[in-house]
Scaffold this motif. Structure first.
Motif, PDB file in Angstrom:
ATOM      1  N   ARG A   1       0.903  -1.098   0.189  1.00 56.77           N
ATOM      2  CA  ARG A   1       0.083  -0.053  -0.177  1.00 56.77           C
ATOM      3  C   ARG A   1       1.068   1.154   0.104  1.00 56.77           C
ATOM      4  O   ARG A   1       0.609   2.170  -0.589  1.00 56.77           O
TER       5      ARG A   1
ATOM      6  N   ARG B   1      -8.010   5.906   2.056  1.00 58.31           N
ATOM      7  CA  ARG B   1      -8.563   4.227   1.715  1.00 58.31           C
ATOM      8  C   ARG B   1      -9.678   4.070   2.632  1.00 58.31           C
ATOM      9  O   ARG B   1      -9.645   4.849   3.716  1.00 58.31           O
TER      10      ARG B   1
ATOM     11  N   LEU C   1     -12.492   1.469   4.192  1.00 60.12           N
ATOM     12  CA  LEU C   1     -13.041   0.377   4.385  1.00 60.12           C
ATOM     13  C   LEU C   1     -14.399   0.036   4.634  1.00 60.12           C
ATOM     14  O   LEU C   1     -14.980   0.913   5.203  1.00 60.12           O
TER      15      LEU C   1
ATOM     16  N   ASP D   1      -9.452   4.629  -2.439  1.00 56.98           N
ATOM     17  CA  ASP D   1      -9.439   3.290  -2.662  1.00 56.98           C
ATOM     18  C   ASP D   1     -10.550   2.786  -1.942  1.00 56.98           C
ATOM     19  O   ASP D   1     -10.478   2.946  -0.629  1.00 56.98           O
TER      20      ASP D   1
ATOM     21  N   GLU E   1     -12.166  -0.664  -0.094  1.00 57.81           N
ATOM     22  CA  GLU E   1     -11.721  -2.343   0.200  1.00 57.81           C
ATOM     23  C   GLU E   1     -12.929  -2.856   1.161  1.00 57.81           C
ATOM     24  O   GLU E   1     -13.341  -2.420   2.010  1.00 57.81           O
ATOM     25  N   GLU E   2     -13.592  -3.983   0.355  1.00 58.37           N
ATOM     26  CA  GLU E   2     -14.598  -4.467   1.049  1.00 58.37           C
ATOM     27  C   GLU E   2     -14.118  -5.351   2.182  1.00 58.37           C
ATOM     28  O   GLU E   2     -13.306  -6.249   2.098  1.00 58.37           O
TER      29      GLU E   2
END
Length: 309
Positions: free
Chosen positions: A80, A97, A99, A128, A130-131
């Motif tokens: 990252r 980022r 989540l 970005d 993220e799942e």
């Protein structure tokens, strides 16, 4: 203890994944003896045997399993850093980022982030997503994997700051030929006489339904367990059972699949999501701007009323 070197950790992970030093060496285009030396150095540094060699390759020891879990996290973090610095070098002025849970991504979040990026002053910001499951979203936020998170507000958010995000409403999805499809809405208890199509036990929806069924005192009969909402709808279309899916996910697809959407009348079926972070004052300008944007969209949204019987 000396600092752990990322190259050695990367090679160690490759050995663990292939269970073979020679194959790991081929993947990384080095000789097997070089990997053996790296692993020996790791074992010396950590004071534990990490792998045991056998005829078929290698077996990971208990200490090796612990290191493997940490090594994957450290390598993901290093990757990252590399991506973020590369993006900065290309002229991106900010990077955030996020989540987020499966439901939030399936429903609103991508469109809300897209609208944020369409604002002229935000065009040089990279977002970005993220799942992850709710519990992993929260733990990832606490571990510093991201500055922002979006999850179900019933998750364990102790110690975090939150702002309200959007709502959704769990509904029953049924084939038109199913007996329950004659209703316009129903209580969850009415569904327990029929087979269900469910999500994995680790998901928030599964946990919520299990708790509700336990309170009612009747079990849920799962005929199929799948990993996505789309797979749930396909199973319902095939008459394998009924499914509990957020109305906001199901309605756009129900007409395509020819399915009925029946909102649940239970109070817990109306769910709220939260924007989470550690400390708003510590957020970067880009992360703070995104949090404010998401909250403003949630405040402006009016949920459609439930259908009446």
């Amino acid at each position: 203890m000396h600092d752990l070197d990322l190259t050695s950790l990367r090679l160690f992970v490759a050995v663990c994944e292939t269970r073979n030093i020679a194959r790991a060496a081929e993947q990384h285009h080095i000789v097997a003896s070089a990997i053996s030396k790296r692993i020996a150095q790791l074992e010396s540094t950590l004071g534990n045997v990490l792998v045991e060699r056998n005829r078929r390759g290698v077996a990971i020891t208990g200490a090796g399993e612990i290191l493997l879990e940490h090594a994957r996290g450290m390598l993901a973090g290093a990757d990252r850093v590399a991506r973020d610095m590369a993006a900065f070098g290309k002229g991106i002025k900010g990077q955030v980022r996020v989540l987020a849970t499966v439901s939030s991504i399936a429903e609103y979040l991508p469109d809300d982030i897209a609208s944020f990026l369409q604002v002229p002053e935000h065009r040089e910001i990279r977002i970005d997503i993220e799942e992850a499951l709710s519990r992993d979203v929260v733990s990832g936020l606490r571990e510093g994997l991201a500055p922002l998170a979006v999850c179900w507000d019933a998750a364990d958010l102790e110690g975090l700051q939150t702002r309200p995000y959007r709502n959704d409403h769990l509904s029953i999805i049924a084939s038109p030929s199913h007996p329950i499809a004659r209703k316009k809405r129903c209580a969850f208890e009415e569904t327990l006489d029929y087979d269900h199509v469910g999500l994995p036990a680790s998901t928030a929806v599964h946990t919520m339904l299990a708790r509700a069924a336990a309170i009612i005192g009747k079990p849920i009969s799962y005929r199929a367990v799948v990993s996505t909402f789309d797979a749930s709808l396909r199973c319902v279309r095939a008459n394998l059972g009924i499914a509990v899916v957020p109305r906001e996910v199901a309605e756009p697809m129900a007409s395509i699949y020819g399915l009925k959407v029946l909102p649940l009348t239970d109070t817990w079926a109306q769910r709220s999501f939260a924007i989470c972070f550690y400390d708003e004052k510590r957020l970067s300008p880009a992360a703070r701007a995104l949090a404010v944007h998401l909250q403003s969209l949630a405040a402006a949204r009016v949920d459609p009323p439930l259908s009446r019987r």
